[in-house]
Design a protein around this motif. Structure first.
Motif, PDB file in Angstrom:
ATOM      1  N   LEU A  71      32.425  29.161  48.251  1.00 18.70           N
ATOM      2  CA  LEU A  71      32.477  30.146  49.332  1.00 18.70           C
ATOM      3  C   LEU A  71      31.125  30.329  50.009  1.00 18.70           C
ATOM      4  O   LEU A  71      31.082  30.736  51.180  1.00 18.70           O
ATOM      5  N   ASP A  72      30.060  30.075  49.271  1.00 16.54           N
ATOM      6  CA  ASP A  72      28.697  30.285  49.801  1.00 16.54           C
ATOM      7  C   ASP A  72      27.844  29.102  49.344  1.00 16.54           C
ATOM      8  O   ASP A  72      27.911  28.705  48.178  1.00 16.54           O
ATOM      9  N   PRO A  73      27.016  28.525  50.237  1.00 14.33           N
ATOM     10  CA  PRO A  73      26.203  27.365  49.818  1.00 14.33           C
ATOM     11  C   PRO A  73      25.248  27.657  48.678  1.00 14.33           C
ATOM     12  O   PRO A  73      24.875  26.743  47.932  1.00 14.33           O
ATOM     13  N   SER A  74      24.817  28.918  48.532  1.00 16.43           N
ATOM     14  CA  SER A  74      23.864  29.253  47.471  1.00 16.43           C
ATOM     15  C   SER A  74      24.535  29.667  46.178  1.00 16.43           C
ATOM     16  O   SER A  74      23.846  30.002  45.208  1.00 16.43           O
ATOM     17  N   TRP A  75      25.876  29.657  46.143  1.00 18.36           N
ATOM     18  CA  TRP A  75      26.619  30.040  44.939  1.00 18.36           C
ATOM     19  C   TRP A  75      27.487  28.851  44.515  1.00 18.36           C
ATOM     20  O   TRP A  75      28.289  28.338  45.303  1.00 18.36           O
ATOM     21  N   THR A  76      27.358  28.417  43.263  1.00 21.68           N
ATOM     22  CA  THR A  76      28.194  27.340  42.751  1.00 21.68           C
ATOM     23  C   THR A  76      29.526  27.904  42.253  1.00 21.68           C
ATOM     24  O   THR A  76      29.687  29.120  42.062  1.00 21.68           O
ATOM     25  N   ALA A  77      30.474  27.000  42.026  1.00 24.82           N
ATOM     26  CA  ALA A  77      31.777  27.429  41.519  1.00 24.82           C
ATOM     27  C   ALA A  77      31.637  28.066  40.138  1.00 24.82           C
ATOM     28  O   ALA A  77      32.356  29.013  39.795  1.00 24.82           O
ATOM     29  N   GLN A  78      30.677  27.552  39.348  1.00 22.19           N
ATOM     30  CA  GLN A  78      30.452  28.125  38.020  1.00 22.19           C
ATOM     31  C   GLN A  78      29.962  29.563  38.138  1.00 22.19           C
ATOM     32  O   GLN A  78      30.375  30.450  37.390  1.00 22.19           O
ATOM     33  N   GLU A  79      29.093  29.838  39.101  1.00 25.65           N
ATOM     34  CA  GLU A  79      28.598  31.201  39.305  1.00 25.65           C
ATOM     35  C   GLU A  79      29.690  32.106  39.870  1.00 25.65           C
ATOM     36  O   GLU A  79      29.733  33.308  39.575  1.00 25.65           O
ATOM     37  N   GLU A  80      30.557  31.557  40.707  1.00 27.67           N
ATOM     38  CA  GLU A  80      31.678  32.356  41.226  1.00 27.67           C
ATOM     39  C   GLU A  80      32.554  32.840  40.069  1.00 27.67           C
ATOM     40  O   GLU A  80      32.943  34.021  39.994  1.00 27.67           O
ATOM     41  N   MET A  81      32.902  31.947  39.145  1.00 22.75           N
ATOM     42  CA  MET A  81      33.727  32.324  38.014  1.00 22.75           C
ATOM     43  C   MET A  81      32.987  33.292  37.098  1.00 22.75           C
ATOM     44  O   MET A  81      33.566  34.238  36.556  1.00 22.75           O
ATOM     45  N   ALA A  82      31.667  33.091  36.935  1.00 19.92           N
ATOM     46  CA  ALA A  82      30.890  34.007  36.105  1.00 19.92           C
ATOM     47  C   ALA A  82      30.855  35.399  36.723  1.00 19.92           C
ATOM     48  O   ALA A  82      30.913  36.417  36.017  1.00 19.92           O
ATOM     49  N   LEU A  83      30.788  35.482  38.067  1.00 24.08           N
ATOM     50  CA  LEU A  83      30.802  36.779  38.741  1.00 24.08           C
ATOM     51  C   LEU A  83      32.135  37.500  38.532  1.00 24.08           C
ATOM     52  O   LEU A  83      32.174  38.702  38.225  1.00 24.08           O
ATOM     53  N   LEU A  84      33.246  36.788  38.687  1.00 20.38           N
ATOM     54  CA  LEU A  84      34.566  37.409  38.509  1.00 20.38           C
ATOM     55  C   LEU A  84      34.756  37.882  37.068  1.00 20.38           C
ATOM     56  O   LEU A  84      35.293  38.970  36.822  1.00 20.38           O
ATOM     57  N   GLU A  85      34.301  37.058  36.108  1.00 18.08           N
ATOM     58  CA  GLU A  85      34.427  37.470  34.711  1.00 18.08           C
ATOM     59  C   GLU A  85      33.551  38.682  34.413  1.00 18.08           C
ATOM     60  O   GLU A  85      33.957  39.591  33.677  1.00 18.08           O
ATOM     61  N   ALA A  86      32.345  38.753  35.015  1.00 17.21           N
ATOM     62  CA  ALA A  86      31.455  39.886  34.776  1.00 17.21           C
ATOM     63  C   ALA A  86      32.026  41.170  35.382  1.00 17.21           C
ATOM     64  O   ALA A  86      31.954  42.242  34.766  1.00 17.21           O
ATOM     65  N   VAL A  87      32.605  41.073  36.581  1.00 18.03           N
ATOM     66  CA  VAL A  87      33.223  42.258  37.189  1.00 18.03           C
ATOM     67  C   VAL A  87      34.414  42.727  36.358  1.00 18.03           C
ATOM     68  O   VAL A  87      34.639  43.932  36.185  1.00 18.03           O
ATOM     69  N   MET A  88      35.180  41.779  35.813  1.00 14.30           N
ATOM     70  CA  MET A  88      36.303  42.150  34.975  1.00 14.30           C
ATOM     71  C   MET A  88      35.839  42.817  33.681  1.00 14.30           C
ATOM     72  O   MET A  88      36.462  43.781  33.210  1.00 14.30           O
ATOM     73  N   ASP A  89      34.730  42.339  33.116  1.00 10.11           N
ATOM     74  CA  ASP A  89      34.234  42.906  31.858  1.00 10.11           C
ATOM     75  C   ASP A  89      33.521  44.238  32.066  1.00 10.11           C
ATOM     76  O   ASP A  89      33.722  45.184  31.294  1.00 10.11           O
ATOM     77  N   CYS A  90      32.692  44.333  33.121  1.00  6.10           N
ATOM     78  CA  CYS A  90      31.846  45.515  33.301  1.00  6.10           C
ATOM     79  C   CYS A  90      32.461  46.570  34.210  1.00  6.10           C
ATOM     80  O   CYS A  90      32.049  47.732  34.174  1.00  6.10           O
ATOM     81  N   GLY A  91      33.434  46.170  35.019  1.00  4.17           N
ATOM     82  CA  GLY A  91      34.047  47.114  35.928  1.00  4.17           C
ATOM     83  C   GLY A  91      33.450  47.030  37.317  1.00  4.17           C
ATOM     84  O   GLY A  91      32.248  46.753  37.507  1.00  4.17           O
ATOM     85  N   PHE A  92      34.314  47.306  38.318  1.00  7.17           N
ATOM     86  CA  PHE A  92      33.874  47.244  39.715  1.00  7.17           C
ATOM     87  C   PHE A  92      32.879  48.370  39.996  1.00  7.17           C
ATOM     88  O   PHE A  92      33.140  49.540  39.690  1.00  7.17           O
ATOM     89  N   GLY A  93      31.721  47.986  40.587  1.00 12.88           N
ATOM     90  CA  GLY A  93      30.684  48.969  40.914  1.00 12.88           C
ATOM     91  C   GLY A  93      29.514  48.960  39.963  1.00 12.88           C
ATOM     92  O   GLY A  93      28.418  49.445  40.321  1.00 12.88           O
TER      93      GLY A  93
END
Length: 443
Positions: A71-93
Motif C-alpha cells: 500500500l505504501d512504498p516505505s512499508w513492506t507486506a511484512q510490516e503491514e501484517m505486523a501492524l495489523l497484528e499489533a493493533v489487534m493485540d494492543c487495541g485501536f488507539g
C-alpha cells in the motif's frame, strides 16, 4: 522466478527446510515442480544445489518473501501484517504500544499509515459498502417487517371466544387454567427445617424434582401450542379444510407427529403431499384423455364439456327411479323435489334427501385408544359410544354440570343446555344419564 507474499513471518507456521530441517526464514525457495506437499528450501540449501528424490537443482522455483511494498512504498507486506497484528493485540488507539511491538516504525508513522490506508481508504470503504448492500439484499426476502400490534383481545371468562382460544389470555400471554393446574398443591405443605432427618430431606428434594418435571411438561405443551398456532383451534381446523379429503386424512394421521417434526417441517410435509395429490390427479386426467384418443387441450375442453353433459343426462334418466323410492315418504319426497328444483335452476343443492323408511343411524363410537377412556365406568363408556362423544369431552361436561348443580342445589335441562354448547339431543341424553346415575339432581 516470482516474488510472492507470505502473510506470516512466523517460522512455526511453515514446514521446515527439506535439506537441513531448519525453520524457514524469509526469503526461502519453493520448488514449482514438486508437490504437494510443497518442497521448501532455505537459501543455503538452494545455493548448494540440494537434490532429493524427484527434486532436481534445475527445477523452476519461486522466491517466497514478503519484503515488497503493498500500500505504501516505505512499508513492506511484512510490516503491514505486523501492524495489523499489533493493533489487534494492543487495541485501536494505543499507538505507542503498537510501535513498541513493531520495533521498526514510530508511533506517528503507525497511526498515520493505519488511518490513511485502513480507515480512510476509499477502496476499502467501497468494498465494505458493497458487502453491506449484498447482505441487506440477501436478507430482503427473509426478513419479516415489524408492525405495531393492535390491542390484544380480552375475552370474558367462559365466553365462546375464550373456549375457542382454550382459555388463553393474549393480554397476559397466559392461560386461565394451566396444564396440570394443581401441580403446586404438592408443595404447599413442604417446609425445609434443620431438624429434618436425611430421609425426610431427600424425600422433600424428590418432591421438588417431581414438581420441576411437571413444570417442564407444562412449558413443553405451551411451546407446542405456540409453535403450531393451536391457540384458536377453529381457525386451525378451517385451514385444514382447504385440502382435499385424502390430504385431510393424512393430516389427521400425521398430527401426532407434528411435535416431533416441528411446525415448518410438518407444514412442508403436508404441502408436499398435497402437491403430490394434485399431480397424481392431473396425471390421471391426462391418462384419461390419452385413452380417449385426445391429443391436444382444445379437444380436451370439448371432451370435458360433453362428459359433463352426459352425466347430467344420466342423472335425469334416474329421476323416475328416485321418485318411486321416495314417493311413499311425503317429507323425503318434498326434500327431493326441492333439491331437484335447485339443480334445475343451476344452484347447488342445500337440503339433503333422507328417507325415514331407509334411514340408518351412525355406528357407535370406537373408544379404543382415546384419551380418558380409562376414567369411565362401563355405563359411561356405553353412553359415549351411543351419543358418539369422546371421553375427554364427556368428562369436561360432567364436571361442569356437577359443579353447577352443587352451586345451585339442583339443575334444570335448560341450564344444562346453556352450559354445554353441543347438540340439544346429546345434552338431554347426558343430562338424563347423570340424573339416573345420581351425579346430579333436578332443580
Amino acid at each position: 522466478m516470482e516474488h510472492l507474499a507470505s502473510f506470516s513471518n512466523d517460522p512455526f507456521d511453515k514446514p521446515p527446510c527439506r535439506g537441513c530441517s531448519s525453520y524457514l526464514m524469509e526469503p526461502y525457495i519453493k520448488c514449482a515442480e514438486c508437490g504437494p506437499p510443497p518442497f521448501l528450501l532455505c537459501l543455503q540449501c538452494f545455493t548448494r544445489g540440494f537434490e532429493y528424490k524427484k527434486h532436481q537443482s534445475d527445477h523452476t522455483y519461486e522466491i517466497m518473501t514478503s519484503d515488497f511494498p503493498v500500500l505504501d512504498p516505505s512499508w513492506t507486506a511484512q510490516e503491514e501484517m505486523a501492524l495489523l497484528e499489533a493493533v489487534m493485540d494492543c487495541g485501536f488507539g494505543n499507538w505507542q504500544d503498537v510501535a513498541n511491538q513493531m520495533c521498526t516504525k514510530a508511533k506517528e508513522e503507525c497511526e498515520k499509515h493505519y488511518m490513511k490506508h485502513f480507515i480512510n481508504n476509499p477502496l476499502f470503504a467501497s468494498t465494505l459498502l458493497n458487502l453491506k448492500q449484498a447482505e441487506e439484499a440477501q436478507n430482503t426476502d427473509t426478513a419479516i417487517p415489524f408492525h405495531p400490534a393492535d390491542d390484544p383481545p380480552r375475552p370474558t371468562f367462559d365466553s365462546l371466544l375464550s373456549r375457542d382460544m382454550a382459555g388463553y389470555m393474549p393480554a397476559r400471554a397466559d392461560f386461565i387454567e394451566e396444564f396440570d393446574n394443581y401441580a403446586e398443591w404438592d408443595l404447599r405443605d413442604i417446609d425445609f427445617v434443620e431438624d429434618d432427618s436425611d430421609i425426610l430431606h431427600a424425600l422433600k428434594i424428590a418432591v421438588v424434582d417431581i414438581y420441576h418435571s411437571r413444570l417442564k411438561e407444562r412449558q413443553r405443551r405451551k411451546k407446542i401450542i405456540r409453535d403450531h398456532g393451536l391457540i384458536n383451534l377453529r381457525k386451525f381446523q378451517i385451514l385444514e379444510r382447504r385440502y382435499p379429503k385424502e390430504v385431510q386424512d393424512l393430516y389427521e394421521i400425521m398430527r401426532r407427529f407434528a411435535r416431533i417434526l416441528g411446525p415448518v417441517e410438518h407444514d412442508k410435509f403436508i404441502e408436499s403431499h398435497a402437491l403430490e395429490f394434485e399431480l397424481r390427479r392431473e396425471i390421471k386426467r391426462l391418462q384419461e384423455y390419452r385413452m380417449a384418443g385426445i391429443t391436444n387441450f382444445c379437444s380436451a375442453r370439448t371432451y370435458d364439456h360433453l362428459k359433463k353433459t352426459r352425466e347430467e343426462a344420466r342423472l335425469k334418466r334416474t329421476m323416475l327411479s328416485e321418485v318411486l323410492q321416495y314417493i311413499q315418504d311425503s317429507s323425503a319426497c318434498q326434500q327431493w323435489l326441492s333439491r331437484q328444483a335447485d339443480i334445475d335452476s343451476g344452484l347447488s343443492p342445500t337440503i339433503p334427501v333422507a328417507s325415514n323408511s331407509g334411514r340408518r343411524s351412525a355406528p357407535p363410537l370406537n373408544l379404543t385408544g382415546l384419551p380418558g377412556t380409562e376414567k369411565l365406568n362401563e355405563k359411561e363408556k356405553e353412553l359415549c359410544q351411543m351419543v358418539r362423544l369422546v371421553p375427554g369431552a364427556y368428562l369436561e361436561y360432567k364436571a361442569a354440570l356437577m359443579n353447577e348443580c352443587n352451586k345451585q342445589g339442583g339443575l334444570r335441562l335448560a341450564q344444562a343446555r346453556a352450559l354445554i354448547k353441543i347438540d340439544v339431543n346429546k345434552t338431554r341424553k347426558i343430562y338424563d344419564f347423570l340424573i339416573r346415575e345420581g351425579y346430579i339432581t333436578k332443580a
